[in-house]
Design an enzyme around this catalytic site. Structure first.
Site, PDB file in Angstrom:
ATOM      1  N   VAL A  42      44.816  26.471  44.612  1.00  0.00           N
ATOM      2  CA  VAL A  42      45.172  27.372  45.920  1.00  0.00           C
ATOM      3  C   VAL A  42      45.564  26.614  47.065  1.00  0.00           C
ATOM      4  CG1 VAL A  42      43.983  28.719  47.644  1.00  0.00           C
ATOM      5  CG2 VAL A  42      43.175  28.842  45.065  1.00  0.00           C
ATOM      6  N   MET A  43      45.041  25.460  47.354  1.00  0.00           N
ATOM      7  CA  MET A  43      45.456  24.837  48.628  1.00  0.00           C
ATOM      8  C   MET A  43      46.783  23.949  48.436  1.00  0.00           C
ATOM      9  SD  MET A  43      43.247  25.269  51.294  1.00  0.00           S
ATOM     10  CE  MET A  43      43.391  23.937  52.355  1.00  0.00           C
TER      11      MET A  43
ATOM     12  N   ASN B   1      51.024  18.930  38.571  1.00  0.00           N
ATOM     13  CA  ASN B   1      49.657  19.460  38.081  1.00  0.00           C
ATOM     14  C   ASN B   1      49.185  19.316  36.626  1.00  0.00           C
ATOM     15  OD1 ASN B   1      47.601  21.410  39.441  1.00  0.00           O
ATOM     16  ND2 ASN B   1      47.568  22.141  37.414  1.00  0.00           N
ATOM     17  N   ARG B   2      47.783  18.671  36.665  1.00  0.00           N
ATOM     18  CA  ARG B   2      47.417  18.390  35.492  1.00  0.00           C
ATOM     19  C   ARG B   2      47.442  19.396  34.313  1.00  0.00           C
ATOM     20  NH1 ARG B   2      40.957  17.990  34.860  1.00  0.00           N
ATOM     21  NH2 ARG B   2      41.193  20.363  35.488  1.00  0.00           N
ATOM     22  N   THR B   3      47.317  20.518  34.772  1.00  0.00           N
ATOM     23  CA  THR B   3      47.795  21.579  33.827  1.00  0.00           C
ATOM     24  C   THR B   3      49.115  22.189  33.872  1.00  0.00           C
ATOM     25  OG1 THR B   3      45.546  22.197  33.990  1.00  0.00           O
ATOM     26  CG2 THR B   3      46.861  24.080  32.825  1.00  0.00           C
TER      27      THR B   3
ATOM     28  N   VAL C 269      43.329  17.734  45.032  1.00  0.00           N
ATOM     29  CA  VAL C 269      42.551  18.114  43.894  1.00  0.00           C
ATOM     30  C   VAL C 269      41.119  18.275  44.074  1.00  0.00           C
ATOM     31  CG1 VAL C 269      44.141  16.943  42.268  1.00  0.00           C
ATOM     32  CG2 VAL C 269      42.145  15.730  43.036  1.00  0.00           C
TER      33      VAL C 269
ATOM     34  N   SER D  19      41.841  21.918  57.304  1.00  0.00           N
ATOM     35  CA  SER D  19      41.330  22.853  57.620  1.00  0.00           C
ATOM     36  C   SER D  19      42.110  24.078  57.711  1.00  0.00           C
ATOM     37  CB  SER D  19      40.194  22.979  59.046  1.00  0.00           C
ATOM     38  OG  SER D  19      39.534  24.000  58.855  1.00  0.00           O
TER      39      SER D  19
ATOM     40  N   LYS E 132      36.346  16.122  59.759  1.00  0.00           N
ATOM     41  CA  LYS E 132      36.339  17.384  58.900  1.00  0.00           C
ATOM     42  C   LYS E 132      34.980  17.738  58.461  1.00  0.00           C
ATOM     43  CE  LYS E 132      37.850  21.004  56.615  1.00  0.00           C
ATOM     44  NZ  LYS E 132      37.840  21.124  55.409  1.00  0.00           N
TER      45      LYS E 132
ATOM     46  N   HIS F 299      33.489  19.345  61.461  1.00  0.00           N
ATOM     47  CA  HIS F 299      34.127  20.685  61.634  1.00  0.00           C
ATOM     48  C   HIS F 299      33.363  21.592  61.063  1.00  0.00           C
ATOM     49  CE1 HIS F 299      36.658  23.701  60.171  1.00  0.00           C
ATOM     50  NE2 HIS F 299      37.405  23.596  61.385  1.00  0.00           N
ATOM     51  N   ASN F 300      33.135  21.378  59.878  1.00  0.00           N
ATOM     52  CA  ASN F 300      32.474  22.459  58.933  1.00  0.00           C
ATOM     53  C   ASN F 300      31.129  22.609  59.280  1.00  0.00           C
ATOM     54  OD1 ASN F 300      34.919  21.994  57.601  1.00  0.00           O
ATOM     55  ND2 ASN F 300      34.085  22.232  55.571  1.00  0.00           N
TER      56      ASN F 300
ATOM     57  N   GLU G 115      31.094  24.937  61.967  1.00  0.00           N
ATOM     58  CA  GLU G 115      31.563  26.109  61.369  1.00  0.00           C
ATOM     59  C   GLU G 115      30.164  26.858  60.761  1.00  0.00           C
ATOM     60  OE1 GLU G 115      34.788  25.765  58.577  1.00  0.00           O
ATOM     61  OE2 GLU G 115      33.530  27.000  57.111  1.00  0.00           O
ATOM     62  N   TYR G 116      29.247  26.006  60.025  1.00  0.00           N
ATOM     63  CA  TYR G 116      28.353  26.759  59.454  1.00  0.00           C
ATOM     64  C   TYR G 116      27.251  27.182  60.821  1.00  0.00           C
ATOM     65  CZ  TYR G 116      28.129  25.135  54.506  1.00  0.00           C
ATOM     66  OH  TYR G 116      28.350  25.028  53.431  1.00  0.00           O
TER      67      TYR G 116
ATOM     68  N   LYS H  35      29.413  24.755  49.620  1.00  0.00           N
ATOM     69  CA  LYS H  35      30.115  23.681  48.839  1.00  0.00           C
ATOM     70  C   LYS H  35      29.394  22.485  49.298  1.00  0.00           C
ATOM     71  CE  LYS H  35      33.897  26.278  47.061  1.00  0.00           C
ATOM     72  NZ  LYS H  35      35.427  26.435  47.455  1.00  0.00           N
TER      73      LYS H  35
HETATM   74  P1  NAP Z   1      41.572  24.925  43.102  1.00  0.00           P
HETATM   75  O1  NAP Z   1      42.359  26.079  43.477  1.00  0.00           O
HETATM   76  O2  NAP Z   1      40.480  25.090  42.185  1.00  0.00           O
HETATM   77  O3  NAP Z   1      42.570  23.802  42.559  1.00  0.00           O
HETATM   78  C1  NAP Z   1      42.062  22.707  42.099  1.00  0.00           C
HETATM   79  C2  NAP Z   1      43.008  21.655  41.758  1.00  0.00           C
HETATM   80  O4  NAP Z   1      42.426  20.425  41.223  1.00  0.00           O
HETATM   81  C3  NAP Z   1      43.796  22.188  40.275  1.00  0.00           C
HETATM   82  O5  NAP Z   1      45.295  21.496  40.733  1.00  0.00           O
HETATM   83  C4  NAP Z   1      43.302  21.296  39.363  1.00  0.00           C
HETATM   84  O6  NAP Z   1      44.201  21.148  38.314  1.00  0.00           O
HETATM   85  C5  NAP Z   1      43.133  20.188  40.053  1.00  0.00           C
HETATM   86  N1  NAP Z   1      41.777  18.903  39.436  1.00  0.00           N
HETATM   87  C6  NAP Z   1      40.484  19.368  39.199  1.00  0.00           C
HETATM   88  N2  NAP Z   1      40.003  18.384  38.475  1.00  0.00           N
HETATM   89  C7  NAP Z   1      40.847  17.647  38.263  1.00  0.00           C
HETATM   90  C8  NAP Z   1      41.218  16.337  37.582  1.00  0.00           C
HETATM   91  N3  NAP Z   1      39.813  15.797  37.239  1.00  0.00           N
HETATM   92  N4  NAP Z   1      42.165  15.489  37.463  1.00  0.00           N
HETATM   93  C9  NAP Z   1      43.405  15.956  38.120  1.00  0.00           C
HETATM   94  N5  NAP Z   1      43.267  17.181  38.898  1.00  0.00           N
HETATM   95  C10 NAP Z   1      42.293  17.987  39.018  1.00  0.00           C
HETATM   96  O7  NAP Z   1      41.029  24.205  44.329  1.00  0.00           O
HETATM   97  P2  NAP Z   1      41.372  24.356  45.978  1.00  0.00           P
HETATM   98  O8  NAP Z   1      40.767  25.323  46.502  1.00  0.00           O
HETATM   99  O9  NAP Z   1      43.119  24.218  46.186  1.00  0.00           O
HETATM  100  O10 NAP Z   1      41.115  22.764  46.444  1.00  0.00           O
HETATM  101  C11 NAP Z   1      41.388  21.826  46.138  1.00  0.00           C
HETATM  102  C12 NAP Z   1      40.740  20.738  47.374  1.00  0.00           C
HETATM  103  O11 NAP Z   1      40.843  21.294  48.821  1.00  0.00           O
HETATM  104  C13 NAP Z   1      39.295  20.477  47.034  1.00  0.00           C
HETATM  105  O12 NAP Z   1      38.970  19.382  47.559  1.00  0.00           O
HETATM  106  C14 NAP Z   1      38.745  21.593  48.207  1.00  0.00           C
HETATM  107  O13 NAP Z   1      37.443  21.381  48.469  1.00  0.00           O
HETATM  108  C15 NAP Z   1      39.744  21.362  49.300  1.00  0.00           C
HETATM  109  N6  NAP Z   1      39.774  22.655  50.398  1.00  0.00           N
HETATM  110  C16 NAP Z   1      39.710  23.831  49.990  1.00  0.00           C
HETATM  111  C17 NAP Z   1      39.933  24.771  50.880  1.00  0.00           C
HETATM  112  C18 NAP Z   1      39.822  26.000  50.757  1.00  0.00           C
HETATM  113  O14 NAP Z   1      39.653  27.223  51.406  1.00  0.00           O
HETATM  114  N7  NAP Z   1      39.888  26.520  49.410  1.00  0.00           N
HETATM  115  C19 NAP Z   1      40.134  24.269  52.245  1.00  0.00           C
HETATM  116  C20 NAP Z   1      40.049  23.111  52.706  1.00  0.00           C
HETATM  117  C21 NAP Z   1      39.900  22.184  51.591  1.00  0.00           C
HETATM  118  P3  NAP Z   1      44.355  22.125  36.985  1.00  0.00           P
HETATM  119  O15 NAP Z   1      45.072  23.181  37.502  1.00  0.00           O
HETATM  120  O16 NAP Z   1      44.603  21.268  35.802  1.00  0.00           O
HETATM  121  O17 NAP Z   1      42.612  22.534  36.683  1.00  0.00           O
END
Ligand code: NAP
Length: 475
Positions: free
Chosen positions: A13-14, A33-35, A76, A130, A184, A187-188, A191-192, A262
């Site tokens: 997503v991010m 991307n890994r997948t 990731v 963020s 960061k 910040h969170n 936010e909480y 989280k």
């Molecule tokens: P997500 O949509 O679940 O995507 C996770 C990504 O990490 C995918 O590309 C996944 O690859 C990869 N990944 C997971 N395990 C891995 C591994 N062992 N080796 C290589 N790649 C791996 O998560 P997201 O929301 O984008 O979050 C990504 C990061 O941003 C996290 O640290 C999260 O805490 C942080 N973040 C998220 C938000 C939010 O609002 N979502 C905001 C700020 C920060 P595959 O496709 O191969 O599984």
């Protein structure tokens, strides 16, 4: 084919949104991307930005397609995946390459990674981002932990993609090592606390003022035009406005009352404790989410202690709404004051010299706690970079003095009406204590000396290690 300006690993997503944002700002991005299916899907959806990407299906291919020295963003999952990714990349890197961890990593991990890579020809950057998916796509708030050299190399791209407040980029170098992820984390934490207090005010407005959820949406919209103007107030109004299609009720009435988390709120609270700085509002918010998660237990205890039906009301609706607004303002100030105290303590502990005014500035757009109030905080730190507490800044003090009676009023009504207000109560409690010239801690010192001979200082003499003339059984 021309090489990419930057690489990005992790098209979740991010990562996918951040990659699109970078491309839209004119940079060429090599993506991996890994997948592999996710990379293919990303390219299929890249529309008019497609030519800005180089899709890579191995790390070797990714590295080969980026101009050296290479900045590579890893978006990731936090934790082991980041270490695994760094280890997998290392064999393909060359001198000066910069590995940027943009996930929600624990700052202690970023400290370690920064030091581990300091002994290699590569550089580690821990970057807090963020703003969720929307922020990543159109402008997040970016908090960077890096060496000045590494930051100078990546700054043009980061400032281009970041949110802007009055044309100023909401992106900045916070310090070395894990400084970016530390900022960061706090910040969170803030936010909480803010989210919890908003939820409590909602309950007061429902039970003590009898306002329906759509009516409350109107109140929040109004507040969003005043000193409380902020993203969280704005989206609360939006959430309150939504009607569930299935039941026809406001969506808030059908959302289960168990809040997820989280970890970053908890990390803030734990770090505050480790640094010996109170973060009672953040603590309370984390605890409230934990209590909410234990739904079955709550329901069991609720049967033993049924709620009374008496609710204290305000003189009239508008008086109540105004008191709630003031309570929110006082609570918000307390949350920021505590958050900035923890930041200052961390800055000292880790020797980072965190730029307090810049932190407030970086949070003014793109992130979840963006609010009008941050302008005042930035000015307060600009006027006095050594400010030992936000409560001491003249503009904040004026606001706090004006808002506290409202907070007291709301808390009295809430407590007598059996409405839980752990966040607002924590704000009130810590504020009341921090402005005591003499706290009741002399009782604690007396007890400690009585049972453990810990000694105390006296108000009437210099020195330490005094003991009380305790009767037998004491010291
Ligand atoms: P997500 O949509 O679940 O995507 C996770 C990504 O990490 C995918 O590309 C996944 O690859 C990869 N990944 C997971 N395990 C891995 C591994 N062992 N080796 C290589 N790649 C791996 O998560 P997201 O929301 O984008 O979050 C990504 C990061 O941003 C996290 O640290 C999260 O805490 C942080 N973040 C998220 C938000 C939010 O609002 N979502 C905001 C700020 C920060 P595959 O496709 O191969 O599984």
């Amino acid at each position: 084919m021309t090489q990419a300006d930057i690489g990005l690993i992790g098209l979740g997503v991010m990562g996918a949104n951040l990659a699109l944002n970078i491309a839209e700002n004119g940079y060429k991005v090599a993506v991996f991307n890994r997948t592999a299916e996710k990379t293919k899907a990303f390219m299929e959806n890249a529309a008019h930005l497609k030519d800005q990407f180089i899709a890579c299906y191995s790390l070797e291919e990714l590295v080969a397609n980026i101009k050296a020295p290479r900045p590579i963003i890893m978006m990731v999952m936090a934790g082991d995946p980041v270490d695994q990714q760094i280890a997998a990349l290392k064999p393909f890197l060359s001198d000066g390459d910069i590995l940027i961890d943009a996930g929600n990593s624990a700052f202690h991990d970023s400290n370690r990674r920064y030091r581990e890579l300091a002994d290699t020809p590569f550089t580690f950057v821990g970057m807090g981002v963020s703003g969720g998916a929307e922020g990543a796509r159109h402008g997040p708030s970016i908090m960077v932990g890096a060496s000045p050299t590494a930051y100078a190399r990546i700054e043009p791209i980061l400032t281009a993609i970041s949110a802007k407040h009055n044309d100023e980029p909401c992106c900045g170098l916070m310090g070395p090592e894990g400084a970016g992820h530390f900022v960061k984390t706090l910040h969170n934490g803030i936010e909480y606390a803010d989210m919890q207090m908003i939820a409590e005010i909602h309950e007061v407005m429902s039970k003590c003022l009898g306002l329906s959820i759509p009516e409350q949406a109107g109140v929040f919209k109004k507040w969003n035009e005043g000193p409380l103007s902020s993203y969280l107030i704005e989206i609360t109004a939006n959430v309150m406005d939504v009607i569930d299609e299935e039941s026809g009720k406001p969506i808030l009435e059908v959302i289960l009352d168990t809040a997820g988390q989280k970890g970053t709120g908890r990390w803030s609270a734990v770090e505050a404790h480790m640094l010996g700085v109170p973060a009672t509002g953040i603590d309370a918010a984390v605890a409230a989410r934990c209590i909410s998660a234990g739904r079955a237990l709550r329901q069991e205890i609720a049967k033993v202690y049924p709620q009374g039906t008496d609710k204290l009301s305000f003189a009239d609706k508008q008086v109540g709404i105004d008191a709630c607004e003031k309570a929110m303002i006082a609570g918000k100030i307390a949350a920021y004051a505590e958050g900035f105290d923890v930041l200052a303590a961390g800055s000292k502990e880790y020797g980072w010299k965190l730029p307090m005014g810049d932190i407030a500035r970086v949070w003014r757009a793109g992130c979840i706690i963006r609010s009008r109030f941050l302008d005042e905080i930035a000015s307060a730190y600009d006027q006095n970079p050594e400010l030992s507490s936000l409560y001491l800044a003249p503009t904040i003090a004026e606001r706090m003095k004006d808002a506290v009676p409202g907070l007291r009023d709301v808390l009295c009504k809430a407590i007598m009406s059996e409405i839980p207000t752990p966040g607002l109560s924590a704000a009130m409690g810590s504020f009341d204590m921090i402005r005591q010239a003499r706290t009741a801690a002399y009782v604690v010192q007396g007890q400690r000396d009585f049972f453990g001979q810990h000694g105390f200082e006296r108000t009437d003499k210099e020195g330490s290690g005094f003991h009380g003339p305790w009767p037998a059984g004491g010291a």
